[in-house]
Design an enzyme around this catalytic site. Structure first.
Site, PDB file in Angstrom:
ATOM      1  N   LYS A  30      57.238  32.057  41.497  1.00 52.24           N
ATOM      2  CA  LYS A  30      56.692  33.049  40.564  1.00 52.24           C
ATOM      3  C   LYS A  30      57.015  34.428  41.129  1.00 52.24           C
ATOM      4  O   LYS A  30      56.971  34.625  42.355  1.00 52.24           O
ATOM      5  CB  LYS A  30      55.177  32.837  40.452  1.00 52.24           C
ATOM      6  N   SER A  48      49.004  33.266  33.581  1.00 49.76           N
ATOM      7  CA  SER A  48      50.136  34.146  33.776  1.00 49.76           C
ATOM      8  C   SER A  48      51.366  33.472  34.391  1.00 49.76           C
ATOM      9  O   SER A  48      52.450  34.050  34.343  1.00 49.76           O
ATOM     10  CB  SER A  48      49.718  35.302  34.683  1.00 49.76           C
ATOM     11  N   SER A  69      45.575  30.756  35.865  1.00 48.27           N
ATOM     12  CA  SER A  69      47.004  31.000  35.632  1.00 48.27           C
ATOM     13  C   SER A  69      47.977  29.933  36.112  1.00 48.27           C
ATOM     14  O   SER A  69      49.156  30.007  35.798  1.00 48.27           O
ATOM     15  CB  SER A  69      47.402  32.328  36.248  1.00 48.27           C
TER      16      SER A  69
HETATM   17  N1  GLN Z   1      43.889  34.604  31.946  1.00 52.47           N
HETATM   18  C1  GLN Z   1      43.192  35.145  33.068  1.00 52.47           C
HETATM   19  C2  GLN Z   1      43.330  36.649  33.080  1.00 52.47           C
HETATM   20  O1  GLN Z   1      43.971  37.160  32.247  1.00 52.47           O
HETATM   21  C3  GLN Z   1      43.675  34.524  34.334  1.00 52.47           C
HETATM   22  C4  GLN Z   1      44.857  35.179  34.952  1.00 52.47           C
HETATM   23  C5  GLN Z   1      45.221  34.566  36.262  1.00 52.47           C
HETATM   24  O2  GLN Z   1      44.742  33.505  36.641  1.00 52.47           O
HETATM   25  N2  GLN Z   1      46.077  35.269  36.982  1.00 52.47           N
HETATM   26  O3  GLN Z   1      42.814  37.318  33.922  1.00 52.47           O
END
Ligand code: GLN
Length: 489
Positions: free
Chosen positions: A77, A152, A176
């Site tokens: 990532k 994400s 994410s």
């Molecule tokens: N969807 C969550 C957010 O927008 C989780 C994001 C994540 O785990 N990086 O914060």
């Protein structure tokens, strides 16, 4: 060449001389070049470097100095710093940033001889659930390109699902790793907070962020987790608890294991068909010998508000470093320091990141700190206590990973809160610091559904056993979104 379907198959292929790492790496790179334009799962592809590393891997295999994973391709990532290869975190702010060092996990996977194919697309600074907030464009779900891949770590999930890489790294602050894994029909593990080093992982919300593996099968997650996990003196929150043998117990019987079903999770915003898939999965666990009991996690409805207060507060502090002075984007010809900060940050950050920075600064400001931030921290403690209580009775907690399957791109554009609500099953384990696994459990309308298993602290191995035995008996992880024989030539 027909690409192999798992890391296990790749290791066997190397051992039987079926293919070399160079041949395999070339095949994955070809497939990315041919098919990724439709998916957009990579921000950077490392053609030359990957082929060089593959050559080195083949040499060490020939002279007997190879590890099990030597020569196995993977993707990172774009939140993990990679020396010499740019690291953007999905943001214009870091568009030209080249880190002078490797993140600990990049270093560890590299020292196994693994071959990095490239850096995957992601929501900007990991803020999002759809991969639509990336400066590098949205990622499309390989099962249906009109749908989002989740976020994400949507780039990593889509890349694994589409067969561009056998495994990938991800990061999980509030879901994410798990939610994109669910949306793309693959497996993903968020380890216990502190199990995997955060050194060199670009910070979003430091008390919640955790790196973890993504792959098609639970077995492949174990392959990647083993070298990633373990103490790192460069991360002050890294745990000294001994790592487990992540393979040793994979085939353990589920007889005698108790799985808790929180009654609060099966509430109104859960799609009925997704619920049906989870009910079937629960029956499967019963067939395998597990005992399913109903439990209660009374603070469930408080986890989203607590998460969005705490994560926004932490990111407003973490992202203050992007000031145009030290590194990252800098605006043209600033007139003074105020102007430099203002224009650099206005230009460098996207809408969603700005929204979180404003919210975070607000909840930390004097006068509001007690009402929001302190309150959220108190709720966090209650959530932790709820789970501690549950784990006196059960080995794991079962739930859907997300309340729906992958939604259409643009669907939540005008209502960010609607998107936040989709995190209802994932954020609690980050707030409590618990490990959680998502595995494919079936389909609704042709789109994959993910099943989540949450474990107690440092019980990754137990979660992997549950997931592996489920996969062995259902085979849901062996449904692929793309024809494996295409694009690798
Ligand atoms: N969807 C969550 C957010 O927008 C989780 C994001 C994540 O785990 N990086 O914060």
């Amino acid at each position: 060449m027909n690409l192999p379907n798992s890391v296990t198959e790749i290791i066997q292929g190397f051992e039987n001389g079926k293919f070399s790492s160079q041949e395999l790496t070339k095949a994955y790179l070809n497939r990315i070049d041919n098919l990724d334009p439709e998916i957009n799962s990579f921000i950077t592809v490392c053609h030359e470097r990957a082929l060089l590393d593959a050559k080195k891997a083949d040499r060490s295999r020939a002279n007997g100095s190879a590890n099990k994973l030597t020569g196995v391709p993977y993707a990172n990532k774009d939140i993990f710093c990679t020396k010499g290869v740019r690291t953007t975190s999905g943001s214009r702010m870091l568009d030209t940033f080249i880190s002078p060092y490797d993140a600990t996990i990049v270093e560890r996977l590299g020292s196994q001889g693994m071959v990095m194919l490239g850096k995957t697309n992601m929501d900007e600074f990991a803020m999002g659930s759809s991969n639509e907030t990336s400066f590098y464009g949205q990622v499309n779900n390989p099962w249906n390109t009109n749908c989002v891949p989740g976020g994400s770590s949507g780039g990593s999930a889509a890349a694994v699902s589409a067969g561009f890489t056998p495994v990938a790294t991800g990061s999980d602050t509030g879901g994410s790793i798990r939610q994109p894994a669910a949306f793309c029909g693959i497996s993903g593990l968020k380890p216990t907070y502190g199990r995997v080093s955060r050194y060199g992982m670009i910070a979003f919300a430091s008390s919640l962020d955790q790196a973890g593996p993504m792959g098609r099968s639970v077995e492949d997650l174990a392959h990647l987790l083993a070298p990633m996990a373990g103490y790192d003196s460069r991360d002050s929150t890294s745990s000294m608890v001994k790592t487990e043998d992540y393979f040793g117990n994979l085939e353990d019987e589920l007889k005698g294991k108790t799985i808790g079903l929180p009654k609060e999770y099966f509430s109104t915003n859960l799609d009925r068909q997704v619920e049906g898939v989870i009910e079937e999965a629960i029956k499967e666990f019963e067939k395998l010998g597990a005992n399913i009991i109903e439990i209660s996690l009374p603070t469930t409805s408080l986890s989203i508000p607590a998460y969005y207060v705490i994560s926004s507060a932490e990111c407003s502090s973490n992202l203050s470093r992007y000031d145009g002075v030290r590194y990252g984007h800098r605006c043209e010809l600033p007139t003074d320091i105020e102007d430099l900060y203002k224009r650099t940050r206005s230009e460098g950050f996207g809408e969603e990141v700005k929204r979180r920075l404003l919210t975070g600064t607000y909840v930390l400001s004097s006068g509001y700190y007690d009402a929001y931030y302190r309150k959220a921290q108190q709720i966090r403690r209650l959530i932790k206590d709820d789970f501690a209580n549950a784990f006196t009775q059960v080995d794991a907690v079962i739930s859907p990973t997300a309340p729906t399957t992958a939604f259409k791109a643009g669907e939540h554009q005008d209502n960010p809160v609607e998107m936040y609500l989709g995190d209802c099953f994932t954020v609690a384990s980050n707030l409590a610091g618990l490990p959680a696994l998502s595995v494919p459990a079936g389909f609704v309308g042709g789109m994959p559904v993910g099943l989540q298993l949450i474990g107690s602290y440092f019980q990754e191995s137990k979660l992997l056993t549950l997931g592996h035995m489920f996969q062995k008996s259902t085979g849901w992880h062996q449904h692929f979104s793309r024809d494996e024989s295409k694009g690798a030539q």
